[in-house]
Design a protein around this motif. Structure first.
Motif, PDB file in Angstrom:
ATOM      1  N   ALA A  41       0.823  -1.215   0.000  1.00 60.21           N
ATOM      2  CA  ALA A  41       0.000   0.000   0.000  1.00 60.21           C
ATOM      3  C   ALA A  41       0.853   1.259   0.000  1.00 60.21           C
ATOM      4  CB  ALA A  41      -0.935  -0.001   1.205  1.00 60.21           C
ATOM      5  N   VAL A  42       1.940   1.260   0.773  1.00 67.93           N
ATOM      6  CA  VAL A  42       2.843   2.419   0.803  1.00 67.93           C
ATOM      7  C   VAL A  42       3.655   2.489  -0.479  1.00 67.93           C
ATOM      8  CG1 VAL A  42       4.796   3.480   1.995  1.00 67.93           C
ATOM      9  CG2 VAL A  42       2.945   2.442   3.314  1.00 67.93           C
ATOM     10  N   ALA A  43       4.176   1.331  -0.923  1.00 68.62           N
ATOM     11  CA  ALA A  43       5.053   1.309  -2.093  1.00 68.62           C
ATOM     12  C   ALA A  43       4.354   1.796  -3.352  1.00 68.62           C
ATOM     13  CB  ALA A  43       5.595  -0.098  -2.308  1.00 68.62           C
ATOM     14  N   THR A  44       3.108   1.403  -3.528  1.00 64.46           N
ATOM     15  CA  THR A  44       2.412   1.765  -4.769  1.00 64.46           C
ATOM     16  C   THR A  44       1.567   3.019  -4.632  1.00 64.46           C
ATOM     17  OG1 THR A  44       0.563   0.291  -4.204  1.00 64.46           O
ATOM     18  CG2 THR A  44       2.343  -0.630  -5.530  1.00 64.46           C
ATOM     19  N   GLY A  45       1.148   3.370  -3.412  1.00 63.16           N
ATOM     20  CA  GLY A  45       0.248   4.506  -3.250  1.00 63.16           C
ATOM     21  C   GLY A  45       0.879   5.787  -2.776  1.00 63.16           C
ATOM     22  N   TRP A  46       2.059   5.688  -2.125  1.00 58.16           N
ATOM     23  CA  TRP A  46       2.614   6.884  -1.494  1.00 58.16           C
ATOM     24  C   TRP A  46       4.028   7.229  -1.929  1.00 58.16           C
ATOM     25  CZ3 TRP A  46      -0.552  10.049   0.895  1.00 58.16           C
ATOM     26  CH2 TRP A  46      -1.773   9.548   1.368  1.00 58.16           C
ATOM     27  N   ASN A  47       4.646   6.402  -2.757  1.00 53.78           N
ATOM     28  CA  ASN A  47       6.010   6.667  -3.208  1.00 53.78           C
ATOM     29  C   ASN A  47       6.003   7.584  -4.432  1.00 53.78           C
ATOM     30  OD1 ASN A  47       8.796   6.541  -3.344  1.00 53.78           O
ATOM     31  ND2 ASN A  47       8.801   4.679  -4.576  1.00 53.78           N
ATOM     32  N   ARG A  48       5.410   8.752  -4.224  1.00 54.39           N
ATOM     33  CA  ARG A  48       5.311   9.750  -5.298  1.00 54.39           C
ATOM     34  C   ARG A  48       5.042  11.102  -4.661  1.00 54.39           C
ATOM     35  NH1 ARG A  48       1.319   5.871  -6.802  1.00 54.39           N
ATOM     36  NH2 ARG A  48       2.354   5.784  -8.825  1.00 54.39           N
ATOM     37  N   LYS A  49       4.901  12.134  -5.477  1.00 53.70           N
ATOM     38  CA  LYS A  49       4.789  13.487  -4.940  1.00 53.70           C
ATOM     39  C   LYS A  49       3.369  14.052  -5.027  1.00 53.70           C
ATOM     40  CE  LYS A  49       9.409  14.553  -6.803  1.00 53.70           C
ATOM     41  NZ  LYS A  49       9.527  13.415  -7.747  1.00 53.70           N
ATOM     42  N   ASN A  50       2.430  13.336  -5.612  1.00 55.51           N
ATOM     43  CA  ASN A  50       1.132  13.953  -5.890  1.00 55.51           C
ATOM     44  C   ASN A  50       0.222  14.075  -4.676  1.00 55.51           C
ATOM     45  OD1 ASN A  50       0.498  11.274  -5.577  1.00 55.51           O
ATOM     46  ND2 ASN A  50      -0.527  11.045  -7.560  1.00 55.51           N
ATOM     47  N   HIS A  51       0.731  13.707  -3.493  1.00 54.30           N
ATOM     48  CA  HIS A  51      -0.074  13.864  -2.285  1.00 54.30           C
ATOM     49  C   HIS A  51       0.345  15.082  -1.468  1.00 54.30           C
ATOM     50  CE1 HIS A  51       3.424  12.326  -0.099  1.00 54.30           C
ATOM     51  NE2 HIS A  51       3.490  11.362  -0.999  1.00 54.30           N
ATOM     52  N   ILE A  52       1.406  15.778  -1.897  1.00 57.00           N
ATOM     53  CA  ILE A  52       1.917  16.901  -1.113  1.00 57.00           C
ATOM     54  C   ILE A  52       0.979  18.095  -1.181  1.00 57.00           C
ATOM     55  CG2 ILE A  52       3.854  18.501  -0.828  1.00 57.00           C
ATOM     56  CD1 ILE A  52       5.664  16.393  -2.084  1.00 57.00           C
ATOM     57  N   GLY A  61      10.279  23.554   3.818  1.00 60.13           N
ATOM     58  CA  GLY A  61       9.147  22.837   3.244  1.00 60.13           C
ATOM     59  C   GLY A  61       9.565  21.520   2.628  1.00 60.13           C
ATOM     60  N   ALA A  62       8.741  20.483   2.816  1.00 57.97           N
ATOM     61  CA  ALA A  62       8.988  19.188   2.182  1.00 57.97           C
ATOM     62  C   ALA A  62       8.778  19.321   0.679  1.00 57.97           C
ATOM     63  CB  ALA A  62       8.055  18.131   2.756  1.00 57.97           C
ATOM     64  N   ILE A  63       9.704  18.784  -0.116  1.00 56.06           N
ATOM     65  CA  ILE A  63       9.609  18.914  -1.566  1.00 56.06           C
ATOM     66  C   ILE A  63       9.612  17.569  -2.287  1.00 56.06           C
ATOM     67  CG2 ILE A  63      10.528  21.252  -1.700  1.00 56.06           C
ATOM     68  CD1 ILE A  63      13.269  20.061  -2.343  1.00 56.06           C
ATOM     69  N   ASP A  64       9.902  16.476  -1.592  1.00 54.20           N
ATOM     70  CA  ASP A  64       9.899  15.181  -2.261  1.00 54.20           C
ATOM     71  C   ASP A  64       9.760  14.070  -1.226  1.00 54.20           C
ATOM     72  OD1 ASP A  64      10.032  13.222  -4.172  1.00 54.20           O
ATOM     73  OD2 ASP A  64      12.175  13.420  -4.568  1.00 54.20           O
ATOM     74  N   PHE A  65       8.940  13.085  -1.566  1.00 53.28           N
ATOM     75  CA  PHE A  65       8.795  11.880  -0.749  1.00 53.28           C
ATOM     76  C   PHE A  65       9.334  10.709  -1.562  1.00 53.28           C
ATOM     77  CE2 PHE A  65       6.211  14.577   1.672  1.00 53.28           C
ATOM     78  CZ  PHE A  65       5.804  13.962   2.851  1.00 53.28           C
ATOM     79  N   ASN A  66      10.401  10.107  -1.086  1.00 53.81           N
ATOM     80  CA  ASN A  66      10.988   8.931  -1.728  1.00 53.81           C
ATOM     81  C   ASN A  66      10.807   7.756  -0.769  1.00 53.81           C
ATOM     82  OD1 ASN A  66      12.450   7.149  -3.284  1.00 53.81           O
ATOM     83  ND2 ASN A  66      14.434   7.972  -2.696  1.00 53.81           N
ATOM     84  N   LEU A  67       9.611   7.192  -0.772  1.00 54.81           N
ATOM     85  CA  LEU A  67       9.285   6.149   0.202  1.00 54.81           C
ATOM     86  C   LEU A  67       9.622   4.769  -0.366  1.00 54.81           C
ATOM     87  CD1 LEU A  67       6.010   7.558   1.788  1.00 54.81           C
ATOM     88  CD2 LEU A  67       8.419   8.020   2.333  1.00 54.81           C
TER      89      LEU A  67
END
Length: 566
Positions: free
Chosen positions: A214-225, A464-470
């Motif tokens: 769920a984290v790997a496919t749903g949150w490893n991107r920037k479109n939730h910021i 400010g947070a600018i990238d999530f690399n989860l």
């Protein structure tokens, strides 16, 4: 000297062609249809069922201090981050590509020990495994860009009773049921392969050091910021009476991360431009609308257009004039063709800091700190990212004392640390249960900007947070290097890594010898990985951050001269 694969011609989506040369793999890439077909062949499942099954049988592993378990090293970059698209885009634009898939394989060997097993196929990976004495299974397929696509094809052949190298992997796992599979990302291709391994080994479950599906496919991107343009436009008229800080906080509450997880951390002004199911004209209109919002709500004049699904700074277009609608529209059309969501985010004038030494020349670099989740916990300290344009070029470890010794504001350090704790808690909180991501964050990095925006914010310094690399990330090499330095009783608390372009005739053996020749008593210098002409990494310790940075840069300088020592 390591030899790349033979040159060939690679077609692009837009009908163009690029000469694929200097890479250590080919350019064959599966589409979603072929991946789904492999899931049916190997598991009898569609990809939705794969995700559910992986969520039950593939569990995140959290290492306890002092505990060890054998590891299967299975690092490959992921289509989720569009690494192939980034390399191809570099070729088409005349820039040097990174050969991301090869360097991710090659550097992963540094994380292993002789008790582990590493899986790969490229020449730099094989050299690293042999040099470090780590048992290796070479699957041989150099046609496919992504290792996972090669593995799935080989698994299909295995099902047809072919004698494949995967029998060694199956036997190794069967004999070590406590083993941890160390991954770059748990994408759908990896989920299919791991579920197939489970069936072949007869094991009930596999532990991985990756985040949950769920984290790997749903949150490893920037479109939730940031909020979507439509959600931002729907705010009440009274929002115009808010201070810029209050308005920014209100907009963030409309973003996916807050709505789904309750996450609130410092961010920059920006908007998500959705791509899925959106035609080019509507996408362009949203980019122009986002630009208008940044101008009218925050008085900003410049921004960056950033892909939501890319890594290593790929495809970022920065310092765009928000009043230049023709340029914005042109960049939006180019972005639309790739297919992922994008962000239009405020452009930052970064705070800078001086790093380096006399031999290489101290230079001022932007303050772009990263913090990390490691084994499910917030890792100690922060790292300062070294950048070449938008591309990552290494890290410098700092704790609070090291940060302030560089003249950086203590409050900014503490703000970033607090934000990291907030991210970790968001994936453990009650809203994450409904989201399906509860407890699924094991590893990852979050990048931050420290600087000024101007406009309505004036001269105020912002974080400010600018990238999530989860997923797995390059800074893990630095943290592993620090672990090894401590194991060798090296007292120097700081460390730096540097990424560079090794000459075509460089090898990891040669880099290692050079690092040893330059090591002074009480310090540690190491070569991490070498992909000739594409990507190399070295690491060094130091009594303070500046010393560590200077040593790493001196090592790079020695390795990029015509005849590196010794």
């Amino acid at each position: 000297m390591l030899s790349p694969v033979a040159a060939s011609v690679c077609p692009s989506r837009g009908g163009g062609k690029a000469r694929w040369e200097g890479f250590f793999t080919g350019h064959r890439v599966w589409d979603e249809t072929r991946v789904a077909e492999s899931a049916k062949r190997l598991l009898g499942m569609d990809t939705a069922a794969v995700a559910r099954a992986a969520g039950e049988a593939v569990r995140p592993y959290r290492a306890r201090p002092g505990s060890t378990a054998p590891s299967l090293l299975l690092h490959t970059t992921t289509p989720l981050l569009k690494a192939f698209d980034g390399d191809l885009a570099a070729l088409l634009s005349g820039r040097e590509p990174h050969d991301v898939t090869t360097y991710v394989e090659a550097r992963s060997v540094y994380l292993g020990t002789p008790d582990d097993l590493t899986l790969g196929r490229t020449a730099p990976w094989a050299e690293a495994a042999a040099l470090r004495g780590i048992p290796a299974v070479d699957i041989g397929d150099l046609d496919h860009y992504y290792l996972t696509h090669a593995l799935l094809l080989m698994a299909e052949a295995h099902e047809e009773r072919a004698d494949t190298p995967l029998r060694h992997v199956i036997d190794w796992l069967r004999d070590r049921p406590d083993a941890v599979v160390r991954l770059y990302a748990l994408d759908v291709e990896t989920q299919i392969f791991l579920l197939w391994l489970l069936r072949r080994t007869g094991l009930a479950e596999l532990a991985t050091d990756a985040n949950s599906p769920a984290v790997a496919t749903g949150w490893n991107r920037k479109n939730h910021i940031h909020p979507t343009v439509a959600n931002a436009r729907a705010m009440p008229a009274s929002a115009s009476e808010l201070s810029p800080e209050e308005l920014l906080a209100a907009e963030q509450r409309l973003g996916r991360a807050h709505r789904r997880l309750g996450l609130t951390i410092p961010v920059l002004p920006g908007y998500t431009i959705a791509r899925t199911g959106v035609d080019q004209d509507a996408f362009v209109a949203d980019v122009l609308d986002a630009a208008a919002l940044l101008r009218t709500r925050y008085g900003l004049s410049r921004a960056a257009l950033k892909p939501a699904d890319a890594g290593d700074g790929a495809r970022i277009v920065g310092n765009l004039d928000l009043a230049d609608t023709d340029r914005l529209a042109a960049e939006a059309r180019t972005a639309h063709a790739v297919g992922d969501d994008h962000l239009l985010e405020a452009w930052v004038t970064f705070l800078t800091v001086s790093l380096g030494g006399e031999e290489t020349g101290a230079r001022r670099v932007p303050v772009v700190p990263s913090g990390h989740i490691r084994h499910g916990q917030v890792a100690e300290g922060l790292t300062l990212q070294m950048l070449d344009g938008y591309s990552w070029r290494g890290n410098d470890y700092v704790d609070e004392a090291g940060w302030t010794a560089l003249g950086l504001p203590r409050d900014a350090y503490r703000t970033v640390r607090a934000a990291l704790e907030a991210v970790r808690e968001a994936f453990r909180g009650p809203q994450s249960v409904a989201d399906g991501s509860h407890g699924g964050l094991v590893t990852g990095g979050i990048d931050f900007a420290v600087g000024r925006l101007g406009g309505a914010f004036g001269d105020r310094l912002l974080v400010g947070a600018i990238d999530f690399n989860l997923s797995a990330h390059g800074a893990e090499s630095l943290r592993t290097f620090r672990d090894r330095a401590r194991e060798q009783a090296i007292d120097e608390p700081y460390a730096s890594t540097r990424v560079f372009l090794p000459p075509a005739d460089r090898t990891l053996h040669q880099m290692t010898a050079t690092a040893r020749s330059m090591t002074v008593p009480g310090a540690l210098l190491e070569a991490v990985a070498c992909v000739p002409r594409r990507w190399g990494m070295v690491a060094a310790t130091g009594a303070d951050p500046a010393v560590a940075a200077a040593r790493a840069e001196a090592l790079v300088a020695a390795l990029t001269t015509p005849d590196p020592r010794p």
